[in-house]
Design an enzyme around this catalytic site. Structure first.
Site, PDB file in Angstrom:
ATOM      1  N   TYR A  51       0.821  -1.218   0.000  1.00 24.72           N
ATOM      2  CA  TYR A  51       0.000   0.000   0.000  1.00 24.72           C
ATOM      3  C   TYR A  51       0.857   1.270   0.000  1.00 24.72           C
ATOM      4  CZ  TYR A  51      -4.389  -2.566   0.748  1.00 24.72           C
ATOM      5  OH  TYR A  51      -5.491  -3.378   0.605  1.00 24.72           O
ATOM      6  N   PHE A  59      -5.624   7.098   6.932  1.00 25.95           N
ATOM      7  CA  PHE A  59      -6.052   5.743   7.293  1.00 25.95           C
ATOM      8  C   PHE A  59      -4.958   4.696   7.122  1.00 25.95           C
ATOM      9  CE2 PHE A  59      -7.398   6.625   2.899  1.00 25.95           C
ATOM     10  CZ  PHE A  59      -6.768   5.605   2.213  1.00 25.95           C
ATOM     11  N   ARG A  88     -11.493  -5.801 -10.992  1.00 29.22           N
ATOM     12  CA  ARG A  88     -12.011  -4.607 -10.304  1.00 29.22           C
ATOM     13  C   ARG A  88     -13.537  -4.584 -10.308  1.00 29.22           C
ATOM     14  NH1 ARG A  88      -8.722  -1.716  -6.973  1.00 29.22           N
ATOM     15  NH2 ARG A  88     -10.114   0.056  -7.297  1.00 29.22           N
ATOM     16  N   THR A  94     -14.400   0.875  -4.102  1.00 27.12           N
ATOM     17  CA  THR A  94     -13.659   0.869  -2.841  1.00 27.12           C
ATOM     18  C   THR A  94     -14.586   0.975  -1.635  1.00 27.12           C
ATOM     19  OG1 THR A  94     -11.776   1.879  -3.976  1.00 27.12           O
ATOM     20  CG2 THR A  94     -11.841   2.068  -1.561  1.00 27.12           C
ATOM     21  N   ARG A 105     -17.855  -6.778  -2.801  1.00 27.40           N
ATOM     22  CA  ARG A 105     -18.041  -5.788  -1.729  1.00 27.40           C
ATOM     23  C   ARG A 105     -19.506  -5.392  -1.601  1.00 27.40           C
ATOM     24  NH1 ARG A 105     -12.799  -2.209  -3.577  1.00 27.40           N
ATOM     25  NH2 ARG A 105     -11.213  -3.236  -2.292  1.00 27.40           N
ATOM     26  N   ASN A 115     -13.415  -3.963   3.698  1.00 24.14           N
ATOM     27  CA  ASN A 115     -14.043  -4.202   2.392  1.00 24.14           C
ATOM     28  C   ASN A 115     -13.606  -5.505   1.725  1.00 24.14           C
ATOM     29  OD1 ASN A 115     -11.544  -3.445   1.494  1.00 24.14           O
ATOM     30  ND2 ASN A 115     -12.224  -1.620   0.379  1.00 24.14           N
ATOM     31  N   HIS A 118      -8.903  -7.223  -2.138  1.00 29.65           N
ATOM     32  CA  HIS A 118      -8.075  -6.323  -2.936  1.00 29.65           C
ATOM     33  C   HIS A 118      -7.986  -6.845  -4.367  1.00 29.65           C
ATOM     34  CE1 HIS A 118      -4.620  -3.942  -4.267  1.00 29.65           C
ATOM     35  NE2 HIS A 118      -4.199  -5.063  -4.828  1.00 29.65           N
ATOM     36  N   GLU A 129       2.608  -5.891  -7.609  1.00 39.91           N
ATOM     37  CA  GLU A 129       2.012  -6.679  -6.523  1.00 39.91           C
ATOM     38  C   GLU A 129       2.321  -8.167  -6.666  1.00 39.91           C
ATOM     39  OE1 GLU A 129      -2.024  -5.313  -6.818  1.00 39.91           O
ATOM     40  OE2 GLU A 129      -1.506  -3.328  -6.025  1.00 39.91           O
TER      41      GLU A 129
END
Ligand code: DAT
Ligand code: MG
Length: 152
Positions: A51, A59, A88, A94, A105, A115, A118, A129
């Site tokens: 991240y 956050f 996605r 999100t 989600r 949520n 990822h 990633e």
């Protein structure tokens, strides 16, 4: 292209809520190929690097704490046509309150801080990633029996 890959991770709330099978099924049933999968509790360093684009956000600390809580995540690589963009869409927006109700989600979550899942948001993110979470030797090469029918 058909060989496009995305990094998908079920977060600790998804594992704790025993939603792993339902989430994996969405990608399998769409016809995507499971290239790698493992369960682990990431180190803070791994979560922070994953991240890193968000490190200045308020956050960030809470996000890293959630991902490294001790309840494992399920890290996966999925492959197939348009899997980054479709991943996605399967995952949803999100903020789960804005997610399509048919998305993961939108079906199972109500809080942005919990949520469930990822998904890589671009080719560059997916490359970063996958390299961060998996060694090259952990990525399998095989062809599902459905492959040519689904990906034609
Ligand atoms: P996404 O996971 O949809 O790619 P992102 O990359 O913008 O979203 O943020 C990564 C995660 O950080 C997100 O899944 C949940 C958390 N997050 C994002 N925005 C947040 C906010 N405003 N408050 C709390 N957590 C947030
Ligand atoms: Mg993101």
């Amino acid at each position: 292209t058909v060989s496009e890959r995305s990094f998908i991770m079920i977060k600790p709330d998804g594992v704790s809520r025993q939603l792993v099978g339902k989430i994996v099924s969405r990608f399998e049933e769409r016809g995507y190929k499971l290239v790698a999968i493992k369960s682990l509790t990431p180190s803070p360093a791994l979560a922070q690097e994953h991240y890193s684009d968000l490190s200045s956000r308020p956050f960030f600390g809470g996000l890293v704490k959630y991902i490294t809580s001790g309840t494992p995540v399920v890290a996966m690589v999925w492959e197939g046509k348009d899997v980054i963009r479709q991943g996605r869409r399967i995952v949803g927006a999100t903020n789960p309150l804005e997610s399509d109700p048919g998305s993961v989600r939108g079906q199972y979550a109500v809080s942005v801080g919990r949520n469930l899942i990822h998904a890589s948001d671009s080719f560059d993110a997916a490359t970063k990633e996958i390299g961060l979470w998996f060694a090259e030797t952990e990525l399998s090469q095989y062809e599902p029996t459905t492959w040519n029918w689904v990906m034609a």
